[in-house]
Design a protein around this motif. Structure first.
Motif, mmCIF file in Angstrom:
data_model
loop_
_atom_site.group_PDB
_atom_site.id
_atom_site.type_symbol
_atom_site.label_atom_id
_atom_site.label_comp_id
_atom_site.label_asym_id
_atom_site.label_seq_id
_atom_site.Cartn_x
_atom_site.Cartn_y
_atom_site.Cartn_z
ATOM 1 N N VAL B 364 0.861 -1.112 0.006
ATOM 2 C CA VAL B 364 0.161 -0.102 0.109
ATOM 3 C C VAL B 364 1.058 1.173 0.033
ATOM 4 O O VAL B 364 0.627 2.251 -0.752
ATOM 5 C CB VAL B 364 -0.752 0.097 1.058
ATOM 6 N N LEU B 365 1.903 1.281 0.822
ATOM 7 C CA LEU B 365 2.767 2.438 1.107
ATOM 8 C C LEU B 365 3.506 2.625 -0.221
ATOM 9 O O LEU B 365 3.559 4.057 -0.689
ATOM 10 C CB LEU B 365 3.613 2.347 2.158
ATOM 11 N N VAL B 366 3.936 1.724 -0.891
ATOM 12 C CA VAL B 366 4.424 2.007 -2.221
ATOM 13 C C VAL B 366 3.541 2.439 -3.347
ATOM 14 O O VAL B 366 3.889 3.370 -4.173
ATOM 15 C CB VAL B 366 5.293 0.490 -2.770
ATOM 16 N N ALA B 367 2.481 1.548 -3.345
ATOM 17 C CA ALA B 367 1.363 2.187 -4.331
ATOM 18 C C ALA B 367 1.183 3.603 -4.192
ATOM 19 O O ALA B 367 0.895 4.240 -5.010
ATOM 20 C CB ALA B 367 0.060 1.215 -3.880
ATOM 21 N N ILE B 368 0.839 3.991 -2.905
ATOM 22 C CA ILE B 368 0.441 5.754 -2.957
ATOM 23 C C ILE B 368 1.476 6.309 -2.948
ATOM 24 O O ILE B 368 1.349 7.643 -2.920
ATOM 25 C CB ILE B 368 -0.430 5.969 -1.560
ATOM 26 N N GLY B 369 2.692 6.064 -3.055
ATOM 27 C CA GLY B 369 3.977 6.904 -3.453
ATOM 28 C C GLY B 369 4.951 6.977 -2.575
ATOM 29 O O GLY B 369 5.833 8.017 -2.589
ATOM 30 N N MET B 370 5.008 5.951 -1.745
ATOM 31 C CA MET B 370 6.366 6.143 -0.859
ATOM 32 C C MET B 370 7.407 5.204 -1.445
ATOM 33 O O MET B 370 7.488 4.222 -2.023
ATOM 34 C CB MET B 370 6.085 5.455 0.569
ATOM 35 N N GLN B 371 8.828 6.002 -1.351
ATOM 36 C CA GLN B 371 9.728 5.271 -2.177
ATOM 37 C C GLN B 371 10.487 3.917 -1.457
ATOM 38 O O GLN B 371 10.270 4.135 -0.328
ATOM 39 C CB GLN B 371 11.013 6.295 -2.342
ATOM 40 N N VAL B 465 4.283 -4.689 -6.133
ATOM 41 C CA VAL B 465 3.333 -3.923 -5.419
ATOM 42 C C VAL B 465 2.037 -4.735 -5.710
ATOM 43 O O VAL B 465 1.459 -4.972 -4.787
ATOM 44 C CB VAL B 465 2.903 -2.444 -5.912
ATOM 45 N N VAL B 466 1.694 -5.238 -6.899
ATOM 46 C CA VAL B 466 0.535 -5.920 -7.094
ATOM 47 C C VAL B 466 0.346 -7.182 -6.365
ATOM 48 O O VAL B 466 -0.609 -7.545 -5.859
ATOM 49 C CB VAL B 466 0.367 -6.336 -8.507
ATOM 50 N N LEU B 469 -0.153 -6.537 -2.492
ATOM 51 C CA LEU B 469 -1.529 -6.065 -2.401
ATOM 52 C C LEU B 469 -2.566 -7.144 -2.281
ATOM 53 O O LEU B 469 -3.586 -7.193 -1.560
ATOM 54 C CB LEU B 469 -2.221 -5.059 -3.272
#
Ligand SMILES: Nc1ncnc2c1ncn2[C@@H]1O[C@H](COP(=O)(O)OP(=O)(O)OP(=O)(O)O)[C@@H](O)[C@H]1O
Ligand SMILES: [Mg+2]
Lengths: 229, 471
Positions: B364-371, B465-466, B469
């Protein structure tokens, strides 16, 4: 204005034995301010399509353009930054950060974006008020109901002012009352902030509220209709 | 700042696991510091007791003496030589010794012994040997009489037989061994003294008379006041023989030495062995015992001493002990190393669980934009904080305990103490302050944390990410 365009998008999963053509030649365009539902039977490719649109997964073939940026041309870390600035996500199982309060969850992406503190706080307050949780800003997710958590998730997705918000079955885990509340909030924000919402769903009541319904079957577009309401 | 906050909060998601992990780090740090303190303490004690109290830091010896310890390898000693030696600024005094072998006999008992000619007064610069003259002896006869007198509490009479034939140079130790209150010594000591007191005397330069180690005294079945005969080979093949009064029994901890040592004044020994004016070694008592000063002094002296002699330093004289200390040091580190490896696996386990159960959240964190790098650094902070928590607790708690230990060595009492002495262990645990070792602990824990992070960081950097998730 065109915010999103798919050109002949394909996704083929090569698992050990069989090949699955999950998305099979999809052409789609979304304009600013749309409120669109992607529907279709289980396994028709809704999640796969949304993941590609969100830059979480790459198409096997074809193009995904977000305001003329080809997502597959971005380097992995640039793609993450691109998502942070341009795409909002709402997940089926809420997926808030459990150790952060409602307000901190909403603020989170703005923090990543390094927005000034004043602006962050103002927007967080506005959004939480808008989703009807102005009185729960300091609650941790575990202290909120599923419907409330999903409203925080919508606020979080909106906070960074993305070009569009993707929601894969956002109401699947909600009861009908919470579903109704969430839909109202989404519609309102869509109208006021002119933000494009693209969501997948199985729920006929949700489908009815969409102004555009894209129906998938076996990875292909079966129909793409503008509804009357 | 944001990342640190997130890391800190993540720590307390599973409070118990965090505490257990931090506690294991704490335990390792505490144990390492504690063991190290004891180790350094025991080395220090060895230096003080063996080097400082026996060999000294440098000695003057006849060239051959160290390799072949016979009286023929002794050297002439006179005032002129003494003056020359004392002209070195670092040398404050000299302590003479004449050492050889002889047969000791009393009645029908005979034993080969080491004869140590010493200057008892000067010897006290190094050790408190003159205070080790035994004052009490719980002989079988004495025990029987004490029991018959029925003047001691039951507890003490029960203990008495355990200490049969033990000599005491210290009345407090005697009382403690018997389980008697040292504070009430006035009521018990007179009874003990009446039957077990032995009268020791000092030996003095110019006065014939000997001291025996307690085990030798037992073997020869002698008491102070008895006489014994020493017989052997004197200087250059002469016959050495003399009859001496036993002035005292010396309580020596090392059992093998105490069973074969006879002390007498060095001038008396010179006479016995017909080696007038000769010494086998002369300890040079130094002001500054640092390696540098010892080297300088040795260097300076080497040109001023007679040809037949040489300077030998403590390292050469104590090579066996030094090797033992080094071996002990290595085995100690090895043990602590193993402990750390065990703890490291615990940390790795924690970090694996922590990352496995948060895979979806990472997605989730990487999906919403955390490096991913940022995410990895948060996990890094979390483990660092656990490590820091453990290290700080270990250091903070061990400091007062070690400091207390430095000022209050643990002294074992009673039978345990005697058992330890029989195996030539000093019945005493001595602590020593450890300084740079604290930094080492922090360093080692930091290293463990870094190692434990390799796997999760790789996992995060390769996260799909996929897939995450969907998990
Ligand atoms: N990682 C994968 N590996 C192999 N096949 C996959 C993978 N992900 C999805 N699929 C397959 O692709 C097809 C489309 O899946 P997708 O999850 O997009 O469907 P969906 O419309 O979202 O279904 P649902 O309504 O059940 O969520 C399915 O046949 C699915 O089994
Ligand atoms: Mg799906």
């Amino acid at each position: 204005m065109k915010v999103l365009e798919l050109k002949n998008a394909h996704k083929i999963y090569n698992s050990s034995e069989i090949q699955v053509h999950a998305v099979n030649g999809v052409d789609l365009t979304f304009e600013e301010g749309e409120f669109a539902a992607i529907v279709g039977p289980s396994g028709s490719g809704k999640t796969t399509l949304l993941n590609m649109i969100g830059g979480l997964d790459h198409p096997t073939k074809g193009l995904i353009l977000v305001e003329n940026t080809d997502l597959s041309k971005l380097k992995p870390s640039k793609l993450i930054d691109f998502r942070m600035r341009n795409i909002g996500f709402v997940f089926q199982s809420y997926n808030l950060i459990p150790v952060l309060t409602a307000a901190e969850n909403v603020e989170f992406i703005m923090n990543l974006q390094k927005k000034p503190k004043k602006e962050r706080q103002k927007r967080t307050e506005d959004l939480l008020n808008a989703v009807g949780l102005g009185d729960r800003i300091n609650s941790r997710p575990s202290k909120l109901s599923g419907g409330q958590q999903q409203r925080v998730a919508v606020a979080r997705a909106l906070a960074s002012k993305p070009k569009f918000i993707l929601a894969d079955e956002p109401t699947a885990n909600l009861d009908s009352k919470s579903t109704e509340t969430l839909l109202q909030i989404m519609e309102e924000l869509n109208r006021e902030e002119k933000i494009t919402f693209i969501f997948s769903t199985h729920d006929a009541r949700v489908v009815k509220r969409a102004r555009r319904v894209v129906t998938l079957e076996d990875g292909k577009i079966l129909s793409d209709e503008i509804s009357k309401n | 700042m944001e990342n640190l906050k997130l890391a800190w909060r993540n720590l307390w998601r599973n409070r118990r696991r965090t505490m257990i992990t931090a506690a294991s780090v704490f335990f390792a740090v505490f144990f390492a510091l504690f063991m190290r303190s004891l180790q350094l303490g025991s080395y220090d004690y060895m230096y003080k007791n063996v080097i400082e109290s026996y060999s000294g830091y440098i000695q003057l010896q006849q060239k051959e003496w160290w390799d072949e310890k016979t009286i023929d390898n002794s050297f002439g000693y006179n005032l002129k030589l003494e003056e020359r030696l004392l002209s070195d600024n670092n040398i404050v005094n000299t302590i003479p010794r004449l050492e050889s072998f002889a047969l000791a006999s009393s009645g029908s008992n005979t034993k080969g012994v080491m004869v140590m000619g010493i200057d008892p007064e000067k010897e006290s610069l190094l050790s408190d040997i003159s205070k080790k003259v035994a004052k009490y002896h719980l002989s079988a006869d004495a025990i029987a009489k004490i029991l018959a007198s029925k003047q001691l509490p039951e507890k003490a009479t029960g203990n008495l037989p355990l200490f049969e034939n033990v000599y005491y140079d210290d009345e407090n130790r005697l009382l403690q061994d018997l389980g008697l209150n040292v504070e009430k010594k006035d009521s018990y000591l007179p009874v003990l003294a009446r039957y077990s007191r032995i009268e020791g005397e000092q030996i003095k330069v110019g006065e014939p008379g000997v001291w025996l180690g307690q085990e030798l005294a037992k073997y020869l079945e002698v008491q102070p006041g008895d006489t014994m005969v020493l017989m052997g080979q004197g200087y250059h093949g002469t016959t050495a023989a003399g009859k001496y009064q036993i002035k005292g029994i010396i309580k020596i901890p090392a059992s093998d030495i105490s069973g074969r040592i006879v002390y007498l004044p060095y001038d008396v020994a010179q006479e016995l062995f017909h080696a007038e004016n000769n010494l086998t070694s002369l300890i040079l008592h130094v002001r500054d015992n640092s390696d540098k000063a010892i080297a300088e002094t040795s260097q300076w002296l080497s040109e001023k001493i007679p040809d037949e002699t040489r300077i030998i330093d403590w390292k050469e004289m104590n090579d066996v002990i030094i090797q033992q200390m080094e071996a002990d040091n290595v085995s100690g580190m090895f043990m602590i190393g193993i402990l750390y490896i065990v703890i490291a696996f615990g940390i790795i386990g924690t970090v694996l669980m922590m990352t496995a159960e948060r895979r979806r959240e990472f997605g989730v964190l990487v999906a919403i934009g955390m490096q991913k790098k940022k995410l990895a650094s948060i996990v890094g902070y979390e483990m660092m904080m656990i490590g820091l928590l453990g290290v700080m607790a270990g250091i903070i708690i061990s400091i007062p305990i070690i400091l207390y230990g430095v000022n209050h060595p643990i002294v074992f009492k009673g039978e345990l103490a005697h058992m330890m002495e029989e195996y030539d262990f000093e019945p005493k645990l001595v602590f020593e302050t450890v300084s740079y070792y604290y930094l080492w602990q922090a360093f080692v824990v930091a290293l463990m944390v870094l190692v434990s992070l390799i796997h999760p960081v790789r996992k995060i950097l390769r996260l799909k990410v996929v897939n995450a998730l969907r998990a």
